[in-house]
Design an enzyme around this catalytic site. Structure first.
Site, PDB file in Angstrom:
ATOM      1  N   GLU A 265       1.361 -11.610   6.175  1.00 35.82           N
ATOM      2  CA  GLU A 265       0.810 -10.374   7.355  1.00 35.82           C
ATOM      3  C   GLU A 265       1.153 -10.697   8.070  1.00 35.82           C
ATOM      4  O   GLU A 265       1.530 -12.037   9.070  1.00 35.82           O
ATOM      5  CB  GLU A 265      -0.153 -10.658   6.917  1.00 35.82           C
TER       6      GLU A 265
ATOM      7  N   GLU B   9      -0.950   0.500   8.253  1.00 37.19           N
ATOM      8  CA  GLU B   9      -0.384  -0.806   7.303  1.00 37.19           C
ATOM      9  C   GLU B   9       0.838   0.091   6.447  1.00 37.19           C
ATOM     10  O   GLU B   9       1.830  -0.992   6.853  1.00 37.19           O
ATOM     11  CB  GLU B   9      -1.603  -1.815   7.027  1.00 37.19           C
TER      12      GLU B   9
ATOM     13  N   HIS C  24       3.080  -6.627   4.545  1.00 37.38           N
ATOM     14  CA  HIS C  24       1.835  -6.131   4.912  1.00 37.38           C
ATOM     15  C   HIS C  24       1.154  -6.538   6.331  1.00 37.38           C
ATOM     16  O   HIS C  24       1.727  -7.095   7.561  1.00 37.38           O
ATOM     17  CB  HIS C  24       0.609  -7.069   4.174  1.00 37.38           C
TER      18      HIS C  24
ATOM     19  N   HIS D 220       1.100  -1.075  -0.116  1.00 33.65           N
ATOM     20  CA  HIS D 220       0.362   0.149   0.073  1.00 33.65           C
ATOM     21  C   HIS D 220       1.253   1.555   0.113  1.00 33.65           C
ATOM     22  O   HIS D 220       2.116   1.229  -0.325  1.00 33.65           O
ATOM     23  CB  HIS D 220      -0.752   0.648   0.880  1.00 33.65           C
TER      24      HIS D 220
END
Length: 353
Positions: A316, A180, A235, A143
């Protein structure tokens, strides 16, 4: 000091005064005179040989064998003589001295004794500064903090081979607002420093220097263009608040349109296993208890994996919506541990088979 003694035959002839004339007509004296002269010549010859030898031996002992460090050396007590040339090194042999340690390349057919390191060796299990020399690693910070201000751009669809998906998303955040995108970029910076110290060339998909994005198809393309030896996308998850833990996402086999992951499925699976092992060891974070299976998941709907032609996985690192995970992920020390786990996994992947 060595002493030399000369022994003479028993019963020497009576000494004769060399000034006393010898009557050559005397039958008794005639044979004795040549014998005495021969004896004198032999004695002089032996003395002529032994005297230099004795002096040389004494000088050598003084130079190298004297226990008294103040004893004069041969150079100070005798005329200088040219030193013998040093013996030439064996063909193909080179020698250097670094920090008191001599190292060399043995000549063909010979072997050299192991030399100590010319620089401090890394601690057991640690990677050296040249471990990853010549290897390229892609790190993909998930992101972008500017995505929320560019919703039109990130919502447009892009081709991921077997479907069309949004260019990117805003990502998630902790309840306190730690995003994030901030988390992933910080961890990537830390991992980059570790990997670069090990000799790797590290390529970032972005470095917080873009107003938004890049899109998921471009993220894959950057790794492909760099011909990365391995890639990891970092992430933080936004799962149910009651769930915690981390998981690793690996590519499924997808052969559709622009996507063909057939060649990277197996190496990516190996990378995923190493990442799960090393991340857990470095951080103590448990496997996710709300998704995946023992910390591993395989997916075919992620453009960053579908379009990659280099071994690549996602991680993650924890559930940012869970208070305990969020507390760890906002701690700089824990983020350093997370970076260490990611770097160690990539190092293991690139140095073992």
């Amino acid at each position: 000091m060595t002493r030399t003694t000369t022994h003479h035959p028993a019963g020497p002839a009576e000494p004769v005064d060399p000034a006393e004339p010898v009557d050559p007509t005397d039958p008794a004296a005639a044979p004795a005179a040549p014998r005495r002269r021969a004896t004198l010549r032999r004695t002089a010859a032996v003395a002529g040989v032994l005297a230099p030898l004795g002096l040389a031996g004494w000088l050598g002992w003084q130079a190298v064998g004297s226990p008294d460090p103040s004893a004069p050396s041969a150079a100070s007590t005798a005329p200088a003589t040219p030193a013998a040339p040093a013996a030439p090194a064996a063909p193909g042999t080179t020698s250097t001295a670094t920090g008191g340690t001599t190292t060399g390349t043995p000549a063909p057919g010979t072997s050299a004794a192991p030399a100590g390191p010319a620089f401090p060796a890394p601690a057991p299990g640690a990677a050296s500064a040249t471990t990853l020399t010549g290897r390229t690693v892609l790190l993909d910070p998930g992101h972008n903090t500017g995505n929320s201000a560019h919703t039109t751009d990130i919502n447009r669809k892009v081709d991921i081979g077997n479907a069309r998906k949004e260019c990117d998303t805003t990502g998630t955040a902790t309840n306190a607002g730690y995003t994030e995108a901030e988390y992933s970029l910080d961890v990537v910076h830390r991992a980059r420093a570790i990997l670069a110290a090990r000799g790797a060339t590290v390529v970032l998909v972005h470095d917080g220097d873009r107003p938004w994005g890049p899109c998921i198809d471009e993220r894959a393309r950057i790794g492909n263009t760099a011909r990365a030896d391995a890639a990891v996308s970092v992430h933080g998850d936004g799962g149910p608040a009651g769930g915690s833990g981390f998981h690793v996402i690996m590519p499924a086999k997808v052969v559709a349109g622009r996507a063909d992951t057939a060649a990277i499925v197996d190496p990516s699976h190996r990378l995923g296993l190493l990442l799960r092992e090393n991340f857990h060891a470095a951080t103590g974070e448990p496997y996710a208890d709300y998704t995946a299976n023992q910390g591993l998941d395989t997916r075919s709907d992620l453009g960053g994996l579908n379009l990659s032609t280099v071994p690549k996985v996602f991680i993650e690192c924890g559930n940012m919506r869970n208070p305990a995970d969020a507390r760890r992920m906002t701690d700089p020390q824990w983020r350093q541990q997370a970076a260490q786990g990611i770097a160690d996994a990539l190092t293991a992947f690139l140095t073992t088979r």
